[in-house]
Every structure is written in C-alpha cells, then in structure tokens.
Design a protein around this motif. Sequence first.
Motif, PDB file in Angstrom:
ATOM      1  N   ASN A 136       0.808  -1.110   0.133  1.00 33.12           N
ATOM      2  CA  ASN A 136      -0.174   0.105   0.031  1.00 33.12           C
ATOM      3  C   ASN A 136       0.887   1.029  -0.004  1.00 33.12           C
ATOM      4  OD1 ASN A 136       0.713   0.783   2.862  1.00 33.12           O
ATOM      5  ND2 ASN A 136      -0.599  -1.095   3.359  1.00 33.12           N
ATOM      6  N   LYS A 138       1.251   3.689   2.100  1.00 35.56           N
ATOM      7  CA  LYS A 138       1.985   3.910   3.419  1.00 35.56           C
ATOM      8  C   LYS A 138       3.227   3.311   3.521  1.00 35.56           C
ATOM      9  CE  LYS A 138       1.053   3.961   8.500  1.00 35.56           C
ATOM     10  NZ  LYS A 138      -0.106   3.422   9.568  1.00 35.56           N
ATOM     11  N   GLU A 139       2.998   2.034   3.138  1.00 40.93           N
ATOM     12  CA  GLU A 139       4.208   1.194   3.363  1.00 40.93           C
ATOM     13  C   GLU A 139       5.348   1.653   2.320  1.00 40.93           C
ATOM     14  OE1 GLU A 139       2.279  -2.974   4.802  1.00 40.93           O
ATOM     15  OE2 GLU A 139       3.250  -2.941   2.660  1.00 40.93           O
ATOM     16  N   ALA A 142       7.017   4.756   3.732  1.00 45.27           N
ATOM     17  CA  ALA A 142       7.854   4.573   4.518  1.00 45.27           C
ATOM     18  C   ALA A 142       8.944   3.783   4.319  1.00 45.27           C
ATOM     19  CB  ALA A 142       7.232   3.150   5.721  1.00 45.27           C
ATOM     20  N   THR A 173       5.059  14.399  -1.005  1.00 47.71           N
ATOM     21  CA  THR A 173       5.263  13.424  -0.191  1.00 47.71           C
ATOM     22  C   THR A 173       7.229  13.681   0.688  1.00 47.71           C
ATOM     23  OG1 THR A 173       6.269  11.673  -1.444  1.00 47.71           O
ATOM     24  CG2 THR A 173       3.976  11.579  -0.759  1.00 47.71           C
ATOM     25  N   SER A 239      -5.198   7.399   0.460  1.00 46.36           N
ATOM     26  CA  SER A 239      -4.005   6.662   1.088  1.00 46.36           C
ATOM     27  C   SER A 239      -2.966   7.291   1.725  1.00 46.36           C
ATOM     28  CB  SER A 239      -3.187   6.068  -0.219  1.00 46.36           C
ATOM     29  OG  SER A 239      -4.044   4.980  -1.019  1.00 46.36           O
ATOM     30  N   GLY A 240      -3.167   8.668   2.070  1.00 46.98           N
ATOM     31  CA  GLY A 240      -2.226   9.799   2.755  1.00 46.98           C
ATOM     32  C   GLY A 240      -1.638  10.481   2.299  1.00 46.98           C
TER      33      GLY A 240
END
Length: 321
Positions: A136, A138-139, A142, A173, A239-240
């Motif tokens: 996803n 988020k991953e 990160a 981001t 998704s952020g």
Amino acid sequence: MNTTSRRAALAALLAFACLGGAHAQSDKPLRIVVPLAAGSTVDAVARAIAPGFGKATGHPIVVENVVGAGGIPGTGQVVKAPKDGLTLGMISSNHVINPGIYKSIPYDSLKDITPIAVLATVPLVLVVNPSLPARNVKELLAYAKANPGKLNYGSAGNGSTLHLAGELLTSETGIDMKHVPYRGTGPLITDLIGGQVQLGFVSISQVAPQVKAGTLHALAVSTPARSPALPDVPTLAESGVPKYSFDAWIALIGPAGLPKAIVDSDYAAVKAAIASPEAQTVLAAQGLTVLNMGPDQAPAFFQAELVKHQKLVKQSGATLD
C-alpha cells in the motif's frame, strides 16, 4: 425590411455560411489529426468517435496520425489549417507540457488554438514490482523514506505525463526517488515486471492484465475518485497523500479563430458521437472518464492545466531539444 431586420438577417446568413463551410459540403472529408502513434489511447478515442462524428457533421472522417516531437508537428498542422472546420486535432496533456520541455515550439499552446471539447481524462495507476516490500502507499512511503534515493520510478520519457505524475508524488510526500525515462510505455512495463525499475505510473488499461495476473501490484489511482476499472484500488488521496490529484486528458481542438457556429456544431456532434454505445465500449476498455467539457469551459481548463504542468516541468528539470 428595416435596417435592424436587414442586419439580423445578414448575421444569420453569415452564421449559416460559417457552419456550412464545415458541415454542409458533405462530399469533403473532415480530417482529425492525432499527433500521437496509432494504437495510443488518443488514437483509440479518435477512431471510436469518428463514425458518430461523421454522421452528425455529414462528413466522411479521416483520422490521420502525425507523430514525433511530443505531438508538435501534428498540432502544428492543425494550427496552420484553414478556419473552415475541415481540419481538427485530437490532443492530449502533452500539449500543455511541451512549452516547458522543448526549447522552441512554432505556435502558442493557448493563443493559436480553438478548444472545442475536453472529452475525457485518463486515470493513472501507481504500480510496483512485487519484489518491493510495499502493498500500500503507506508502506511505500515508509520504505522510500528509510531508503532515500534507492527507488527508481520509470516513465514513458522526460516530461511525459507519467514522469510528471511521479514528480508530483515526490513533491507532495518529500520522498527521494530516481527517475528512469523510457522510449514509450511498452518498454517501461516490461522493465517494471522485470524489476529493473521498482514503480511507476501507467494508464490503467495498459497494466490491468498484469495487475490481474499479479505480476504488478496496484497501490493507488491518481484521480480524486476511484476508477470503475479498478474499484478496489484506493486513490492516493485516500492513501495518505490528501492533495494528490493527477490525470492525463484528451481534447478536440481547431485552429485559432474557428467561427463560433462551427465550434458549437462540432461540440454537439462530438457529444453525440462519444455517447454512442460503440464509443462507450472503447472508452470503458481504455479506463477513461468522460468529461464532455464544452467550448465555454475548455479555455479556462487549458489555462489552468498549462500553469499546473509548467510548475511540475520546472520542478523536474526535464528538457528536450
């Protein structure tokens, strides 16, 4: 007949004459220039609407591909065409990207065209190679922040919509990724599957089979709303990445100064053509979202898109001779 009535009658005759220049002489073909290769999404849309557009305008339609230099030669033929409505252009977002990446363009992307309709948007999907430990967004973010500069994202070339979609992701981001430009989407998809690049934005229709087969993982779509073609894939905003919104688009244009009667008639004709079951089938297969934005709204849309894309081009540093 008084002076006012004579003037009104003359105006009506002139309007009819302008319209007739494009649509009354049905023996003359109406040429739609596609400044991209045969088989491209823009080409598919042009050929899908051609039968209905021809029926509505009363002209045989000829779709002609004039390729090269990001669509500049083909669009150049449209802007230089007579203002009789017999030469139109089916263009893409490249039209507002080119001024920032090419040193010289022989026309003004806004002043030298007449927008007729913005027909559809082309949703993009962010896909990753399955070897990347991210299922996803988020991953992915990160991983990218823990490994700055180690991720490679591919595109269809410097300054392409796929490049700028990736550039917008890094901008929104703050992640550090390396851009790898390819000569078209085909080689990009091949290397995405092979793992030579780890991720990239691609039009949904071009990677739907790979996503279904599991050779690529779809993390998010680029548009504000989910795509019916991939209903289970969230948007980047969901998704952020709340401000992320990016899609390519397809528009119908003519040369600057095209008479209003022709513009209005062509807009009505293309609306009817794109609503046909045959055209709808093609659009659905391409994963497109129909807009049907007309000549009253299209100029402001073009202006806003030019500003948006030029900002991304400058940020990316992309240039071409």
